[in-house]
Design an enzyme around this catalytic site. Structure first.
Site, PDB file in Angstrom:
ATOM      1  N   GLN A   1      -3.281   0.958  12.494  1.00 12.18           N
ATOM      2  CA  GLN A   1      -3.993   0.084  12.204  1.00 12.18           C
ATOM      3  C   GLN A   1      -3.867  -1.258  13.074  1.00 12.18           C
ATOM      4  OE1 GLN A   1      -2.146  -0.244   8.115  1.00 12.18           O
ATOM      5  NE2 GLN A   1      -4.133   0.659   7.270  1.00 12.18           N
TER       6      GLN A   1
ATOM      7  N   CYS B   1      -4.657  -3.076   3.330  1.00 13.37           N
ATOM      8  CA  CYS B   1      -4.566  -3.312   1.891  1.00 13.37           C
ATOM      9  C   CYS B   1      -3.469  -4.162   1.610  1.00 13.37           C
ATOM     10  CB  CYS B   1      -4.367  -1.801   1.315  1.00 13.37           C
ATOM     11  SG  CYS B   1      -3.037  -0.797   1.749  1.00 13.37           S
TER      12      CYS B   1
ATOM     13  N   GLU C   1       6.577   3.569   7.527  1.00 12.03           N
ATOM     14  CA  GLU C   1       5.413   4.101   7.293  1.00 12.03           C
ATOM     15  C   GLU C   1       4.875   4.128   8.612  1.00 12.03           C
ATOM     16  OE1 GLU C   1       2.117   3.148   7.023  1.00 12.03           O
ATOM     17  OE2 GLU C   1       2.443   0.949   6.593  1.00 12.03           O
ATOM     18  N   THR C   2       4.257   5.037   8.910  1.00 11.18           N
ATOM     19  CA  THR C   2       3.478   5.284  10.336  1.00 11.18           C
ATOM     20  C   THR C   2       1.838   4.752  10.422  1.00 11.18           C
ATOM     21  OG1 THR C   2       2.781   7.402   9.917  1.00 11.18           O
ATOM     22  CG2 THR C   2       4.722   6.987  11.246  1.00 11.18           C
TER      23      THR C   2
ATOM     24  N   ASP D   1      -2.928   7.067 -11.160  1.00 10.18           N
ATOM     25  CA  ASP D   1      -2.457   6.603 -10.111  1.00 10.18           C
ATOM     26  C   ASP D   1      -1.606   7.592  -9.274  1.00 10.18           C
ATOM     27  OD1 ASP D   1      -4.056   4.531 -10.318  1.00 10.18           O
ATOM     28  OD2 ASP D   1      -2.597   3.113 -10.843  1.00 10.18           O
ATOM     29  N   MET D   2      -0.283   8.006 -10.113  1.00 13.11           N
ATOM     30  CA  MET D   2       0.736   8.833  -9.654  1.00 13.11           C
ATOM     31  C   MET D   2       0.008  10.292  -9.278  1.00 13.11           C
ATOM     32  SD  MET D   2       3.388   7.406  -8.941  1.00 13.11           S
ATOM     33  CE  MET D   2       4.859   8.313  -9.204  1.00 13.11           C
ATOM     34  N   SER D   3      -0.851  10.646 -10.223  1.00 10.90           N
ATOM     35  CA  SER D   3      -1.464  12.011  -9.944  1.00 10.90           C
ATOM     36  C   SER D   3      -2.257  11.786  -8.729  1.00 10.90           C
ATOM     37  CB  SER D   3      -2.305  12.454 -11.075  1.00 10.90           C
ATOM     38  OG  SER D   3      -1.586  12.458 -12.323  1.00 10.90           O
TER      39      SER D   3
ATOM     40  N   ARG E   1      -2.060  -6.495   3.833  1.00  8.87           N
ATOM     41  CA  ARG E   1      -1.529  -7.669   4.656  1.00  8.87           C
ATOM     42  C   ARG E   1      -2.844  -8.095   5.459  1.00  8.87           C
ATOM     43  NH1 ARG E   1       2.906  -7.766   7.538  1.00  8.87           N
ATOM     44  NH2 ARG E   1       3.896  -6.062   6.351  1.00  8.87           N
TER      45      ARG E   1
END
Length: 443
Positions: free
Chosen positions: A120, A50, A114-115, A192-194, A52
């Site tokens: 990916q 999403c 982030e892992t 979105d935050m929810s 790159r």
């Protein structure tokens, strides 16, 4: 041969552009094959997430490799080559290796450390392997990058601390309760935050989650998407009696959860702890509810302090990882340099063994009466002589791999011993109308 990384990422293109140049999951395999069949490309791996879309390639030349990769991307997404050029970063040689190491270990991600990107990268590599678009270089380099990232995450705390508000909200709940997988959670709002908070709760093992929202259909859509419960906003007071965690994120101009509402249910809760996290601006939860026994409230300012502190920790961990990258690049280059030596040594050994076999054939003709035992003794000793004779030349050949003029000197080495090393990329080089019989030169 040259390593090239062509990247479209959050620095080079906004989300609207990145959406246009993302490969669908079911298109990656064929895309790898199409690129591999392109002139100048000897190996390739395509990564598309999403945030790159990247092409890693081994190419015969830098300028042609870059051109054909950008042309391939333009053709794949129906864009002009100039449009692709304007949204891509191009790294070559050591910088391409550095970029892969940074991406794989999460140093180049929107959320530092982030892992998810590690998995990916691994999947992208495995897909390319399955389609035979990787070879000697990438089979080694991508495994090296994956191992490096795993080690980086294991030896530092780069992924241990929350650096997003929604994730921090869930982490804060864990600090209060310890484990949260057996807790009931309520999410107020369906934006979105929810949704991010919901995903983080699910990721932490919380299964009993209810969403409430003023527009019931939005709560229903979000709940059905993630297989949780939903209720109308009118059910809020009743739901507050039983839940343990509340995360609120609406666009309301008035308080959604009031002191009065909480006072009215406090006796029904039997003094079980209630953690309320308000990530809305303006706030959804009335301040000063901490005066009510066993009720704790946190707002975005509280979370910001946690996020900022955690981000500093991640940045310190990132600096540790960055310090190790030059060593990885050096190790990769040493390995690559040895690639030119291995076929030379193999050719030298094969010639020597051919001489030994010819010698044994001559002995068999001239001394036909030799017993099998005598023949084995002679064969063993002739091989021993050859191995002793090869010892110093092989040692010298290995030392040439680290020489700045290793290619020229290895060519001279081959000339002296009248050998010709096989080239791993011979077939692909013929396809690209390149000269054959060269020693590989990697940058």
């Amino acid at each position: 041969m040259h390593l090239i990384a062509v990247s479209i990422n959050h620095r080079t293109a906004d989300v609207a552009l990145r959406e246009k140049v993302a490969f669908k999951d079911d298109a990656i395999r064929s895309a790898n094959v199409d690129l591999y069949e392109t002139k100048s490309i000897l190996e390739n791996v395509i990564l598309s997430t999403c945030n790159r879309t990247e092409v890693y390639a081994v190419a015969d030349q830098i300028h042609t490799g870059r051109y054909y990769i950008q042309r391939f991307l333009a053709r794949s997404f129906g864009l002009d080559v100039e449009d692709i050029k304007n949204m891509t970063e191009v790294k070559v040689g050591d910088e391409a290796v550095k970029h892969l190491l940074q991406v794989t270990s999460g140093l180049d991600s929107v959320v530092l450390g982030e892992t998810q990107i590690l998995g990916q990268i691994r999947n992208a590599f495995f897909l390319a392997q399955e389609e035979d678009t990787t070879g000697t270089i990438f089979n080694h380099l991508f495994k090296q990058a994956i191992t490096f990232a795993k080690k980086a995450h294991n030896e530092t705390d780069i992924a241990d601390n929350a650096v997003s508000v929604s994730y921090a909200a869930v982490e804060l709940s864990k600090k209060v309760f310890g484990k949260v997988n057996n807790k009931q959670a309520l999410i107020i709002g369906a934006g979105d935050m929810s949704e991010l908070s919901l995903l983080n709760l699910i990721g932490s093992g919380v299964t009993d989650i209810t969403i409430v929202n003023r527009t019931l259909s939005k709560a229903q859509d979000l709940a059905m998407k993630h297989h949780v419960k939903f209720e109308p906003m009118e059910s809020l007071p009743r739901l507050l009696v039983d839940v343990d965690i509340v995360i609120s994120s609406t666009s309301s101009e008035n308080y959604i959860v009031t002191n009065e509402m909480l006072q009215s249910i406090s006796t029904e809760r039997k003094h079980d702890s209630l953690v309320m996290i308000d990530i809305a601006v303006p706030r959804d939860i009335e301040p000063n509810i901490d005066t009510i026994h066993d009720m704790f409230s946190y707002d975005v300012d509280d979370l910001k302090g946690l996020v900022d502190a955690n981000l500093r920790e991640r940045q310190l961990a990132a600096e540790q990882i960055i310090q190790n990258i030059p060593n990885e690049i050096e190790a990769h280059n040493e390995w690559v340099n040895m690639l030119g030596v291995v076929p030379v040594i193999r050719a030298l050994r094969e010639k020597a063994m051919s001489i030994q076999e010819d010698t044994m054939d001559s002995i068999d003709r001239k001394l036909p009466g030799l017993s099998e035992r005598e023949r084995k003794i002679i064969s063993k000793h002739t091989k021993s002589i050859i191995n002793q004779m090869l010892k110093d030349p092989i040692k010298q050949a290995k030392e040439l791999s680290s020489d700045k003029k290793s290619n020229e000197k290895l060519e001279l080495f081959q000339s002296i011993f009248d050998i010709e090393a096989e080239n791993a990329y011979e077939a692909k080089k013929q396809k690209n109308n390149m000269k054959t019989g060269q020693i590989l030169s990697f940058e």
